[in-house]
Design a protein around this motif. Sequence first.
Motif, short mmCIF file in Angstrom:
data_model
loop_
_atom_site.label_atom_id
_atom_site.label_comp_id
_atom_site.label_asym_id
_atom_site.label_seq_id
_atom_site.Cartn_x
_atom_site.Cartn_y
_atom_site.Cartn_z
N PHE A 289 19.82 56.49 50.48
CA PHE A 289 19.28 55.47 49.61
C PHE A 289 20.21 55.10 48.47
CE2 PHE A 289 14.82 53.99 49.98
CZ PHE A 289 14.63 54.39 51.30
N SER A 290 21.31 55.80 48.31
CA SER A 290 22.26 55.47 47.26
C SER A 290 23.64 55.33 47.90
CB SER A 290 22.28 56.56 46.19
OG SER A 290 23.17 56.24 45.16
N VAL A 291 24.16 54.12 47.88
CA VAL A 291 25.41 53.82 48.57
C VAL A 291 26.42 53.28 47.56
CG1 VAL A 291 26.51 52.45 50.38
CG2 VAL A 291 24.15 53.27 50.69
N LYS A 292 27.61 53.86 47.56
CA LYS A 292 28.71 53.37 46.72
C LYS A 292 29.85 52.95 47.64
CE LYS A 292 29.60 55.00 42.67
NZ LYS A 292 30.03 55.82 41.50
N LEU A 293 30.21 51.68 47.59
CA LEU A 293 31.21 51.13 48.50
C LEU A 293 32.57 51.06 47.83
CD1 LEU A 293 29.02 48.18 49.82
CD2 LEU A 293 29.52 50.31 51.02
N PRO A 294 33.64 51.18 48.60
CA PRO A 294 34.99 51.09 48.03
C PRO A 294 35.36 49.65 47.70
CG PRO A 294 35.12 51.33 50.41
CD PRO A 294 33.66 51.46 50.05
N VAL A 295 36.32 49.50 46.80
CA VAL A 295 36.90 48.20 46.47
C VAL A 295 38.36 48.21 46.90
CG1 VAL A 295 35.32 47.79 44.55
CG2 VAL A 295 37.50 48.96 44.14
N GLU A 296 39.01 47.05 46.81
CA GLU A 296 40.43 47.00 47.13
C GLU A 296 41.17 46.16 46.11
OE1 GLU A 296 41.79 44.75 50.51
OE2 GLU A 296 39.92 43.60 50.60
N ILE A 297 42.42 46.47 45.91
CA ILE A 297 43.24 45.66 45.01
C ILE A 297 44.00 44.64 45.85
CG2 ILE A 297 45.15 47.34 45.06
CD1 ILE A 297 45.72 46.51 42.12
N ILE A 298 43.95 43.40 45.41
CA ILE A 298 44.70 42.33 46.07
C ILE A 298 45.75 41.85 45.07
CG2 ILE A 298 44.59 40.05 47.12
CD1 ILE A 298 41.70 40.60 47.87
N ILE A 299 46.99 42.16 45.36
CA ILE A 299 48.08 41.82 44.43
C ILE A 299 48.65 40.46 44.79
CG2 ILE A 299 50.33 42.53 43.54
CD1 ILE A 299 49.53 45.43 44.26
N ARG A 300 48.54 39.55 43.83
CA ARG A 300 49.09 38.21 44.01
C ARG A 300 50.13 37.97 42.91
NH1 ARG A 300 43.15 36.52 44.79
NH2 ARG A 300 42.80 36.76 47.03
N GLU A 301 50.39 36.73 42.60
CA GLU A 301 51.52 36.40 41.72
C GLU A 301 51.28 36.73 40.25
OE1 GLU A 301 53.09 32.57 44.34
OE2 GLU A 301 51.62 32.29 42.73
N SER A 302 50.04 36.64 39.79
CA SER A 302 49.76 36.67 38.34
C SER A 302 50.08 37.99 37.67
CB SER A 302 48.30 36.32 38.09
OG SER A 302 47.44 37.35 38.57
N SER A 303 50.20 39.08 38.45
CA SER A 303 50.42 40.39 37.83
C SER A 303 51.77 41.00 38.17
CB SER A 303 49.31 41.35 38.24
OG SER A 303 49.35 41.57 39.65
N ILE A 304 52.62 40.25 38.85
CA ILE A 304 53.92 40.75 39.24
C ILE A 304 54.95 40.40 38.16
CG2 ILE A 304 55.78 40.66 40.96
CD1 ILE A 304 53.25 41.99 41.97
N LYS A 305 55.55 41.42 37.58
CA LYS A 305 56.54 41.19 36.53
C LYS A 305 57.80 40.59 37.15
CE LYS A 305 58.31 43.47 32.40
NZ LYS A 305 58.31 44.74 31.62
N PRO A 306 58.23 39.45 36.62
CA PRO A 306 59.44 38.81 37.18
C PRO A 306 60.66 39.72 37.06
CG PRO A 306 58.25 37.30 35.74
CD PRO A 306 57.64 38.64 35.54
N LYS A 307 61.53 39.65 38.02
CA LYS A 307 62.76 40.45 37.98
C LYS A 307 63.65 39.97 36.83
CE LYS A 307 62.83 41.39 42.96
NZ LYS A 307 63.60 41.21 44.22
N ASN A 308 64.36 40.92 36.26
CA ASN A 308 65.26 40.66 35.15
C ASN A 308 64.54 40.11 33.93
OD1 ASN A 308 67.47 41.36 36.86
ND2 ASN A 308 67.46 39.27 37.69
#
Length: 309
Positions: A289-308
């Motif tokens: 009666f108590s269910v905890k489901l996993p989540v996932e991280i989706i990495i797109r452009e907004s959080s990627i630190k630009p090189k250099n």
Amino acid sequence: TQKRVRQRIRELNYKPNMLARGFRTGKTNTIGLIVSDISNRFYSRIARNLEDLAWSHGYTVVVCSTEEKIEKEQEQIRLLRDRKLDGLIISSSQDNVECFEKLLEENIPHVLIDRSFDNLSSASVSVDNFGGARLAARHLLQQGFRKIALVAITPGHISTIRDRCKGFLEALTEEGISIPNDWMILVPFNNIEATIKEKIQNLYQAGKLPEAFFTLNNNLTAECMINLNKLSVEIPKQVALIGFDDVSYFRLTNPSVSVIAQPIEKISETAFDLLLRQIEGNTNAETVFSVKLPVEIIIRESSIKPKNY
């Protein structure tokens, strides 16, 4: 006699009163869905999925939106109970479990979704909010960001908000990083647009923008992105962004937005299954009666630190 009655039914286009039938049979083939904000894409998708599931099993769904108001939610629960709905699925804004204890005492089928309570035996379906927020924090840290802001929303007693804040802050603390007060942004539920606009403008004008923002739901994410764009702040070159909850247009924005994604279809399916078991009496000591489901991280452009950079 039956033939004559059926003929008159066709002639008069008679439709039975389902509410009256429900009082007679004890079953209305209707369930209630109570959420905090039906305009939020997370809840609207939940509602759509539940409506499809209910329809396929011969049920209809009545949807209510509470606007995070405790009293309004309590009144909606009372009204739906009075109308003899077969069961309730609730994303609750309550700060205690009293109303759900009453539902348990009266054997009214119900399932809590998204938000949960400790020490309550009601059926519930939630996700790993704590772990999801830790994923977001670790991703930002791995990108080399150290000056990070947290954008949360009221009311803070709600389990999703509490657990996401806790998971994110603990991951930063493990790396010896704390968030100063200026970057702990608390947004009232009923004033999201104006508050975020004011907070971001103040940080920008004071030269105190962080390196990255973590937002606790999709509405907060969208408003942060809108206001950073208005100020011509480049994402992620100047400020990175990652949020909790995915919506379809986050894939299409420029830049696309990194998120912690919840399994909305699975949440809906599990909640409906748990409710249907209660309605039909198909429960036993082994029923989960108590269910905890996993989540996932989706990495797109907004959080990627630009090189250099």
